[in-house]
Write a protein that holds these residues in place. Structure first.
Motif: not given
Length: 318
Positions: A117-141
């Motif tokens: 189970l995964w399906g989270g590649d579309r949410l992935l942004e490399f070179n983005t710091r944790m606190w600059d990542t949308d929290l809802d997006v991160g938690l969905r991953m």
């Protein structure tokens, strides 16, 4: 859950192969590694329940309508097994319970569970710091890569434990050796892909003495449908992608990791692997199988050999 797709196929006792009579659940079998694992289990004679969120009637948030669980079930059956497509969102415990109850009613056993189970590649942004990542997006991953696995194992393991000899496979990206000292370039992705390795380790401890094996397994640089689209190539022309990404030279088709799971499932001594982090290339050497083209790529061996910054010849790892 909606009505499933279950093609006509000979019953278990008329099927042939090292996994004839085996009942498997591949959670997340719509495409990529999950689909290939389901098909290779079927090729070995297993009955395979293929679950996912994209059907011919409904498309998941991933948005790839051309790949469905019904297609996967048909490929399993064509390969020699019995494919059963069951729509399921594995973040919904009630749907997972209904799925496991159905497997219990129809077979009274579960021999192989693959959490792909995964399906989270579309949410992935490399070179983005944790606190600059949308929290809802991160938690969905984290939900997609960790919580879904925990829900499925929690509900399915009691059925598997009725009989000794079960196999639980936690699919991930990267080995313990590779992921351990490395940051996977995104806080949430790092957690989502390192956690299944620890899950297998912890489950192996819980399962000690039951005869059930739990492992983490990673493909190498996977030529999934989505990856081929990313490079604008097909499985026949995949080498054209090397010009864009030199490490693509060590890429493998999903068949390799599918054969890895089938080999594990057919190994009566597989419990020796319990708790370990494994790769498709490692198991190809151990069990003697190859990729669809006859090669034996070892992507993680290749990437580890690049630690000094000098890429080794890719052909040495195929």
């Amino acid at each position: 859950m909606t009505t499933d797709h279950r093609p006509d196929h000979p019953s278990d006792d008329r099927r042939e192969g090292p996994l004839a009579g085996v009942v498997a659940l591949v959670a997340g079998a719509t495409r990529g590694a999950g689909r290939a694992i389901a098909v290779q289990l079927g090729a070995a004679g297993a009955t395979v329940y293929a679950t996912g969120r994209t059907t011919r009637d409904k498309v998941s948030e991933v948005g790839r309508a051309t790949e469905t669980i019904e297609q996967t079930a048909e490929l399993v059956t064509a390969a020699g097994g019995e494919g059963v497509a069951v729509p399921a969102d594995h973040l919904d415990p009630d749907q997972v319970r209904a799925l496991v109850d159905r497997i219990d009613r129809e077979h009274g056993r579960l021999d192989v569970l693959v959490n792909s189970l995964w399906g989270g590649d579309r949410l992935l942004e490399f070179n983005t710091r944790m606190w600059d990542t949308d929290l809802d997006v991160g938690l969905r991953m984290l939900d997609l890569g960790i919580r879904s696995h925990a829900i499925t194992s929690s509900i399915a393991l009691p059925l598997m434990l009725r009989r000794p000899g079960g196999l639980l496979v936690e699919m991930t990206d990267g080995t313990a050796e590779y992921n351990g000292p490395r940051f996977r370039e995104n806080f949430y992705y790092d957690l989502a892909k390192t956690s299944p390795i620890r899950m297998a380790f912890a489950l192996a401890a819980d399962l000690k003495g039951t005869g059930t094996t739990a492992v983490a397994l990673t493909p190498g640089f996977l030529r999934s449908e989505e990856m081929l689209d990313h490079f604008g190539v097909t499985e026949e022309t995949w080498r054209d992608g090397i010009a864009q990404e030199p490490t693509f030279a060590i890429a493998e088709s999903p068949v390799l990791v599918g054969r890895a799971v089938a080999a594990l499932a057919a190994d009566p001594a597989r419990e020796r692997w319990s708790g370990q982090s494994l790769s498709s290339g490692q198991l190809a050497r151990e069990y003697g199988f190859t990729d669809a083209d006859g090669s034996r790529p070892d992507a993680w061996g290749y990437l580890l050999a690049m630690r000094d910054g000098t890429p080794p010849p890719a052909e040495d790892y195929r």
